[in-house]
Enzyme design. Structure first.
Site, PDB file in Angstrom:
ATOM      1  N   LYS A 115      40.159  55.165  71.730  1.00  0.00           N
ATOM      2  CA  LYS A 115      41.088  54.330  72.507  1.00  0.00           C
ATOM      3  C   LYS A 115      41.903  53.430  71.582  1.00  0.00           C
ATOM      4  O   LYS A 115      43.112  53.306  71.736  1.00  0.00           O
ATOM      5  CB  LYS A 115      40.275  53.479  73.491  1.00  0.00           C
ATOM      6  CG  LYS A 115      41.086  52.899  74.607  1.00  0.00           C
ATOM      7  CD  LYS A 115      40.276  51.908  75.421  1.00  0.00           C
ATOM      8  CE  LYS A 115      39.143  52.545  76.190  1.00  0.00           C
ATOM      9  NZ  LYS A 115      38.440  51.566  77.047  1.00  0.00           N
TER      10      LYS A 115
ATOM     11  N   LYS B 174      35.614  47.361  67.654  1.00  0.00           N
ATOM     12  CA  LYS B 174      36.088  46.559  68.786  1.00  0.00           C
ATOM     13  C   LYS B 174      35.617  47.181  70.087  1.00  0.00           C
ATOM     14  O   LYS B 174      35.690  48.404  70.256  1.00  0.00           O
ATOM     15  CB  LYS B 174      37.629  46.558  68.745  1.00  0.00           C
ATOM     16  CG  LYS B 174      38.285  45.732  69.807  1.00  0.00           C
ATOM     17  CD  LYS B 174      38.500  44.302  69.357  1.00  0.00           C
ATOM     18  CE  LYS B 174      38.890  43.372  70.474  1.00  0.00           C
ATOM     19  NZ  LYS B 174      37.755  42.928  71.308  1.00  0.00           N
TER      20      LYS B 174
ATOM     21  N   LYS C 257      30.721  49.090  71.362  1.00  0.00           N
ATOM     22  CA  LYS C 257      30.432  48.654  72.729  1.00  0.00           C
ATOM     23  C   LYS C 257      29.086  47.970  72.754  1.00  0.00           C
ATOM     24  O   LYS C 257      28.217  48.261  71.921  1.00  0.00           O
ATOM     25  CB  LYS C 257      30.397  49.859  73.678  1.00  0.00           C
ATOM     26  CG  LYS C 257      30.661  49.499  75.107  1.00  0.00           C
ATOM     27  CD  LYS C 257      32.140  49.227  75.305  1.00  0.00           C
ATOM     28  CE  LYS C 257      32.524  49.110  76.733  1.00  0.00           C
ATOM     29  NZ  LYS C 257      33.966  49.326  76.878  1.00  0.00           N
TER      30      LYS C 257
ATOM     31  N   SER D 274      43.688  42.556  73.773  1.00  0.00           N
ATOM     32  CA  SER D 274      42.652  41.928  72.945  1.00  0.00           C
ATOM     33  C   SER D 274      43.116  41.848  71.495  1.00  0.00           C
ATOM     34  O   SER D 274      42.857  40.861  70.790  1.00  0.00           O
ATOM     35  CB  SER D 274      41.367  42.759  72.982  1.00  0.00           C
ATOM     36  OG  SER D 274      40.580  42.421  74.084  1.00  0.00           O
TER      37      SER D 274
ATOM     38  N   ASN E 269      38.164  43.800  87.818  1.00  0.00           N
ATOM     39  CA  ASN E 269      39.314  43.146  87.195  1.00  0.00           C
ATOM     40  C   ASN E 269      40.494  44.097  87.006  1.00  0.00           C
ATOM     41  O   ASN E 269      41.626  43.790  87.414  1.00  0.00           O
ATOM     42  CB  ASN E 269      38.839  42.555  85.857  1.00  0.00           C
ATOM     43  CG  ASN E 269      39.989  42.104  84.989  1.00  0.00           C
ATOM     44  OD1 ASN E 269      41.033  41.718  85.490  1.00  0.00           O
ATOM     45  ND2 ASN E 269      39.821  42.165  83.699  1.00  0.00           N
TER      46      ASN E 269
ATOM     47  N   THR F 175      44.394  45.222  81.476  1.00  0.00           N
ATOM     48  CA  THR F 175      43.899  46.593  81.662  1.00  0.00           C
ATOM     49  C   THR F 175      44.619  47.246  82.842  1.00  0.00           C
ATOM     50  O   THR F 175      45.130  48.371  82.739  1.00  0.00           O
ATOM     51  CB  THR F 175      42.371  46.603  81.874  1.00  0.00           C
ATOM     52  OG1 THR F 175      41.768  45.815  80.845  1.00  0.00           O
ATOM     53  CG2 THR F 175      41.810  48.006  81.818  1.00  0.00           C
TER      54      THR F 175
HETATM   55  N1  GLU Z   1      36.028  46.616  77.765  1.00  0.00           N
HETATM   56  C1  GLU Z   1      37.403  46.989  77.626  1.00  0.00           C
HETATM   57  C2  GLU Z   1      37.526  48.476  77.354  1.00  0.00           C
HETATM   58  O1  GLU Z   1      36.667  49.261  77.704  1.00  0.00           O
HETATM   59  C3  GLU Z   1      38.131  46.101  76.613  1.00  0.00           C
HETATM   60  C4  GLU Z   1      37.651  46.181  75.207  1.00  0.00           C
HETATM   61  C5  GLU Z   1      38.270  45.165  74.280  1.00  0.00           C
HETATM   62  O2  GLU Z   1      39.172  44.454  74.684  1.00  0.00           O
HETATM   63  O3  GLU Z   1      37.824  45.100  73.131  1.00  0.00           O
HETATM   64  O4  GLU Z   1      38.525  48.933  76.872  1.00  0.00           O
END
Ligand code: GLU
Length: 424
Positions: free
Chosen positions: A94, A70, A106, A352, A221, A190
């Site tokens: 994370k 993810k 990513k 998410s 954001n 976030t």
């Molecule tokens: N891009 C965000 C992060 O760095 C969200 C990632 C997601 O929701 O999968 O945590």
């Protein structure tokens, strides 16, 4: 501003520190040594002027021990494989910090989306799915928004994926518009998550909001919702910047005014300042004499060159990887509390997860339910990490890695370690 830092080497050092505190089987370090899958592609799209243009794109799936991978997709001119690999690595820890059933990934495209027309942006987003389609899916790898990507882009990507697959597949991506299967509360999750983390650690960090001055680097954001929430709680925000520069006032700023200005498409460097306000650079913002510093833009902004000039007592990493490993060690030695990215900005991926669950169930929650669950998870995990820090006498980042690594290690060990397989 190009800084030659091997971000992934710096990222790995954080893990190495946590490993020392845990009794891990050899398998764990071996499993986490390299990204599981690392793919690059060229997205060749037709521009509005008829020319064909190639953009470099990446998807890195770092580890899937705890579930499908993810992580977001970033559209930015500085995107490269080192950066995407580091971001995928951070996502792995994370998701584990919040005990989500996901691994980490990513993606990114090396592009300045501000230079594209809306139609070019849509073509590029769809081309990303065309290129990586075989590797992504609701039970394989689930992208989401990141720097300079948004709900509309996620909607185009979901649509492209569903077209290729020939069936409606909303759970293949999160951060979608509400009308296309998004979750209530995802857009501000976030920033709100960072606010919950700060709330739960306020007492431990001896922070009294009304007497705490704050500087925020970045107004994307995450920072936008965070800034509103801390302003309402009484924090004194003295500086805010975007990628062009920022506004400073020792008397405090009204973030709503700055956000409204930005929403019109203007840059903060052109903000019509009043007598008690100054325009400052992003570098100057980091070095202000304030209590709480919130880097909420890009990685590696606090490094060996400016680490000694940082005056804040607490740094809240809303961005991913804003402090290099070297700077981190120095700041910890100066008793600066760095609340790490893998906890601070985990609210986005947690919401998410809620979106993915709702898509799979076909049953949608109210905003209050999303906020309540988000708050519960982030408060619980923040306090657990604080306790680990106390128990092991380590810094907060190492504690967060110990916490998440223990969860990943348990899953690796439960599949059988070397000790098990070599038993006669
Ligand atoms: N891009 C965000 C992060 O760095 C969200 C990632 C997601 O929701 O999968 O945590």
């Amino acid at each position: 501003m190009t800084k030659k830092i091997k971000t992934f080497d710096s990222a790995r050092k954080r893990l190495a520190k946590a490993v020392k505190y845990l009794k891990l089987s050899e398998d764990v370090e071996e499993q986490l040594k390299y990204p599981k899958v690392s793919i690059s592609a060229s997205l060749n799209i037709r521009m509005d002027n008829g020319k064909l243009k190639a953009f470099q794109a990446y998807r890195v799936q770092y580890d899937d021990t705890l579930g499908p991978t993810k992580g977001g997709i970033r559209f930015h001119p500085s995107v490269n494989l080192d950066e995407v690999t580091s971001l995928a690595f951070w996502m792995t820890f994370k998701t584990a910090v919040c005990d989500l059933p996901f691994g980490g990934a990513k993606g990114g495209v090396c592009v300045n989306p501000k230079e594209l027309s809306p139609a070019e942006l849509e073509r590029l987003s769809r081309a990303y799915i065309d290129a990586f389609y075989p590797y992504i899916g609701p039970h394989k790898d689930i992208p989401a928004p990141d720097v300079y990507t948004n709900a509309m882009i996620m909607g185009w990507m979901a649509n492209q994926y569903s077209k290729i697959k020939g069936e409606h597949t909303p759970a293949m991506i999160t951060g979608k518009p509400l009308s296309l299967g998004g979750s209530k509360g995802r857009t501000d999750a976030t920033g709100r998550g960072a606010f919950y983390v700060l709330n739960s650690l306020e007492k431990k960090l001896q922070i009294d909001p009304e007497n705490t001055t704050v500087a925020i680097q970045g107004l994307g954001n995450a920072a936008s919702s965070f800034v509103r929430l801390i302003h309402d709680k009484g924090y004194k925000i003295v500086a805010i910047s975007d990628s062009t520069g920022g506004v400073y006032s020792s008397d405090g700023l009204d973030p709503v005014q700055l956000l409204q200005y930005k929403q019109k498409g203007d840059s903060l460097i052109d903000f019509p300042i009043m007598d008690n306000q100054n325009i400052i650079s992003n570098e100057e913002l980091l070095e202000l004499d304030i209590d709480l510093l919130v880097p909420a833009a890009l990685e590696n902004v606090i490094d060996k060159n400016n680490k000694e000039k940082i005056k804040a007592r607490v740094i809240l990493e809303v961005a991913n990887g804003p402090v290099t490993d070297e700077a981190d060690e120095y700041l910890v030695s100066q008793d600066v509390f760095v609340v790490p990215d893998i906890l601070t900005n985990a609210g986005g991926v947690t919401a998410s997860y809620f979106e993915w669950v709702q898509n799979k169930a076909g049953y949608y929650w109210e905003t209050s339910e999303v906020y309540e669950r988000l708050k519960k998870i982030l408060t619980t995990e923040s306090l657990k990490i604080w306790d680990i820090k106390e128990e092991k006498s380590c810094d907060l980042r190492t504690a967060a890695y110990i916490h998440s690594l223990s969860r990943i290690a348990q899953a690796i060990d439960d599949a059988g370690t070397c000790e098990y397989f070599s038993k006669k």
